[in-house]
Design a protein around this motif. Structure first.
Motif, PDB file in Angstrom:
ATOM      1  N   CYS A  37     -73.763  30.157  14.960  1.00  0.00           N
ATOM      2  CA  CYS A  37     -73.884  28.803  15.518  1.00  0.00           C
ATOM      3  C   CYS A  37     -72.558  28.285  16.077  1.00  0.00           C
ATOM      4  O   CYS A  37     -72.521  27.673  17.142  1.00  0.00           O
ATOM      5  CB  CYS A  37     -74.429  27.852  14.467  1.00  0.00           C
ATOM      6  N   PHE A  38     -71.463  28.530  15.374  1.00  0.00           N
ATOM      7  CA  PHE A  38     -70.164  28.017  15.798  1.00  0.00           C
ATOM      8  C   PHE A  38     -69.703  28.668  17.099  1.00  0.00           C
ATOM      9  O   PHE A  38     -69.366  27.988  18.064  1.00  0.00           O
ATOM     10  CB  PHE A  38     -69.130  28.247  14.697  1.00  0.00           C
ATOM     11  N   TRP A  39     -69.717  29.982  17.160  1.00  0.00           N
ATOM     12  CA  TRP A  39     -69.143  30.699  18.303  1.00  0.00           C
ATOM     13  C   TRP A  39     -69.985  30.586  19.558  1.00  0.00           C
ATOM     14  O   TRP A  39     -69.462  30.609  20.669  1.00  0.00           O
ATOM     15  CB  TRP A  39     -68.946  32.173  17.956  1.00  0.00           C
ATOM     16  N   HIS A  40     -71.303  30.487  19.395  1.00  0.00           N
ATOM     17  CA  HIS A  40     -72.190  30.475  20.564  1.00  0.00           C
ATOM     18  C   HIS A  40     -72.777  29.097  20.828  1.00  0.00           C
ATOM     19  O   HIS A  40     -73.628  28.950  21.690  1.00  0.00           O
ATOM     20  CB  HIS A  40     -73.289  31.525  20.383  1.00  0.00           C
ATOM     21  N   ARG A  41     -72.344  28.093  20.084  1.00  0.00           N
ATOM     22  CA  ARG A  41     -72.693  26.685  20.289  1.00  0.00           C
ATOM     23  C   ARG A  41     -74.190  26.444  20.191  1.00  0.00           C
ATOM     24  O   ARG A  41     -74.874  26.120  21.157  1.00  0.00           O
ATOM     25  CB  ARG A  41     -72.147  26.160  21.623  1.00  0.00           C
ATOM     26  N   LYS A  49     -63.175  28.225  25.911  1.00  0.00           N
ATOM     27  CA  LYS A  49     -63.607  29.462  25.256  1.00  0.00           C
ATOM     28  C   LYS A  49     -65.097  29.398  24.929  1.00  0.00           C
ATOM     29  O   LYS A  49     -65.852  30.329  25.202  1.00  0.00           O
ATOM     30  CB  LYS A  49     -62.812  29.719  23.983  1.00  0.00           C
ATOM     31  N   PHE A  50     -65.530  28.292  24.338  1.00  0.00           N
ATOM     32  CA  PHE A  50     -66.939  28.138  24.006  1.00  0.00           C
ATOM     33  C   PHE A  50     -67.798  28.119  25.268  1.00  0.00           C
ATOM     34  O   PHE A  50     -68.895  28.687  25.300  1.00  0.00           O
ATOM     35  CB  PHE A  50     -67.175  26.867  23.196  1.00  0.00           C
ATOM     36  N   GLU A  51     -67.312  27.456  26.315  1.00  0.00           N
ATOM     37  CA  GLU A  51     -68.057  27.422  27.575  1.00  0.00           C
ATOM     38  C   GLU A  51     -68.231  28.829  28.141  1.00  0.00           C
ATOM     39  O   GLU A  51     -69.306  29.174  28.639  1.00  0.00           O
ATOM     40  CB  GLU A  51     -67.357  26.508  28.585  1.00  0.00           C
ATOM     41  N   SER A  96     -69.549  21.085  15.391  1.00  0.00           N
ATOM     42  CA  SER A  96     -68.475  20.239  15.914  1.00  0.00           C
ATOM     43  C   SER A  96     -67.392  21.082  16.582  1.00  0.00           C
ATOM     44  O   SER A  96     -67.249  22.267  16.314  1.00  0.00           O
ATOM     45  CB  SER A  96     -67.874  19.406  14.790  1.00  0.00           C
ATOM     46  N   MET A  97     -66.640  20.440  17.436  1.00  0.00           N
ATOM     47  CA  MET A  97     -65.523  21.080  18.133  1.00  0.00           C
ATOM     48  C   MET A  97     -64.311  21.065  17.200  1.00  0.00           C
ATOM     49  O   MET A  97     -64.076  20.072  16.507  1.00  0.00           O
ATOM     50  CB  MET A  97     -65.206  20.290  19.407  1.00  0.00           C
ATOM     51  N   PRO A  98     -63.538  22.137  17.167  1.00  0.00           N
ATOM     52  CA  PRO A  98     -62.305  22.112  16.365  1.00  0.00           C
ATOM     53  C   PRO A  98     -61.408  20.953  16.805  1.00  0.00           C
ATOM     54  O   PRO A  98     -61.366  20.600  17.993  1.00  0.00           O
ATOM     55  CB  PRO A  98     -61.650  23.457  16.671  1.00  0.00           C
ATOM     56  N   LYS A  99     -60.714  20.382  15.869  1.00  0.00           N
ATOM     57  CA  LYS A  99     -59.878  19.213  16.169  1.00  0.00           C
ATOM     58  C   LYS A  99     -58.534  19.588  16.777  1.00  0.00           C
ATOM     59  O   LYS A  99     -57.913  18.797  17.471  1.00  0.00           O
ATOM     60  CB  LYS A  99     -59.682  18.387  14.895  1.00  0.00           C
ATOM     61  N   THR A 100     -58.052  20.802  16.513  1.00  0.00           N
ATOM     62  CA  THR A 100     -56.781  21.227  17.092  1.00  0.00           C
ATOM     63  C   THR A 100     -57.047  22.210  18.227  1.00  0.00           C
ATOM     64  O   THR A 100     -58.055  22.916  18.239  1.00  0.00           O
ATOM     65  CB  THR A 100     -55.879  21.903  16.038  1.00  0.00           C
ATOM     66  N   ASN A 101     -56.140  22.249  19.187  1.00  0.00           N
ATOM     67  CA  ASN A 101     -56.211  23.157  20.333  1.00  0.00           C
ATOM     68  C   ASN A 101     -57.522  23.035  21.106  1.00  0.00           C
ATOM     69  O   ASN A 101     -58.088  24.037  21.542  1.00  0.00           O
ATOM     70  CB  ASN A 101     -56.016  24.609  19.880  1.00  0.00           C
ATOM     71  N   VAL A 102     -57.986  21.816  21.311  1.00  0.00           N
ATOM     72  CA  VAL A 102     -59.245  21.586  22.022  1.00  0.00           C
ATOM     73  C   VAL A 102     -59.172  22.168  23.431  1.00  0.00           C
ATOM     74  O   VAL A 102     -60.165  22.702  23.938  1.00  0.00           O
ATOM     75  CB  VAL A 102     -59.588  20.074  22.069  1.00  0.00           C
TER      76      VAL A 102
END
Length: 170
Positions: A95-99, A118-120, A106-112
């Motif tokens: 779920c996290f890696w492929h959205r 990357k997720f896109e 949720s989106m990571p808070k650092t290095n957005v």
């Protein structure tokens, strides 16, 4: 930028943000680094669970990470689970890696600035693989990590049987 410590003056090329797509930012802590190193691309817990369900339900003959090429012999992808003879490709997505559209992680808070593109790219690559396989006559199923946790083997088997509209014969 996170890579600014790499900049030196003189003959060294300073990468443009578009050139940085293959470079990961440094981990925000040793614990994060260790967690990221532990992420696997194959034989994940959800993938192993789906394979176990297939075996327990009497669905032998699947292949793991079977290479699929197009009609010109160009590489398309390696689905997590594949029934080459029936042209069924199953992707077991985290779920996290492929959205995941169901649980919307949720989106990571650092290095957005790194994670969002990357997720896109991950999502776009997933869509491209699926379209290319469908165009070659493959039936494609994506099983999300959150579904595996609540999925019963019967539901999975019904889904696979419904691909071709025929019962699976061993």
């Amino acid at each position: 930028e996170w890579w600014s410590h790499l900049i030196r003056y003189g003959d060294v090329h300073v990468p443009h943000a578009a050139d940085m797509s293959g470079v990961s930012p440094p981990a925000s802590s040793p614990a994060v680094r260790k967690t990221m190193q532990g992420n696997r691309s194959r034989d994940t817990k959800p993938e192993l669970a789906v394979r176990r369900m297939l075996r327990d339900a009497g669905f032998p003959g699947y292949r793991i990470h079977w290479r699929i090429d197009d009609s010109q012999g160009r590489y398309i992808c390696r689905p997590d689970i594949c029934f080459p003879g029936r042209k069924i490709a199953i992707f077991v997505h985290g779920c996290f890696w492929h959205r995941c559209p169901n649980c919307k992680p949720s989106m990571p808070k650092t290095n957005v600035g790194y994670w969002k593109p990357k997720f896109e790219r991950n999502v776009e690559r997933d869509k491209s693989k699926q379209e290319r396989l469908v165009n070659l006559g493959w039936d494609v199923r994506t099983i999300w990590e959150c579904e595996v946790n609540s999925m019963e083997a019967e539901i999975l088997m019904d889904s696979i049987e419904n691909f071709r509209g025929t019962e699976y014969s061993v």
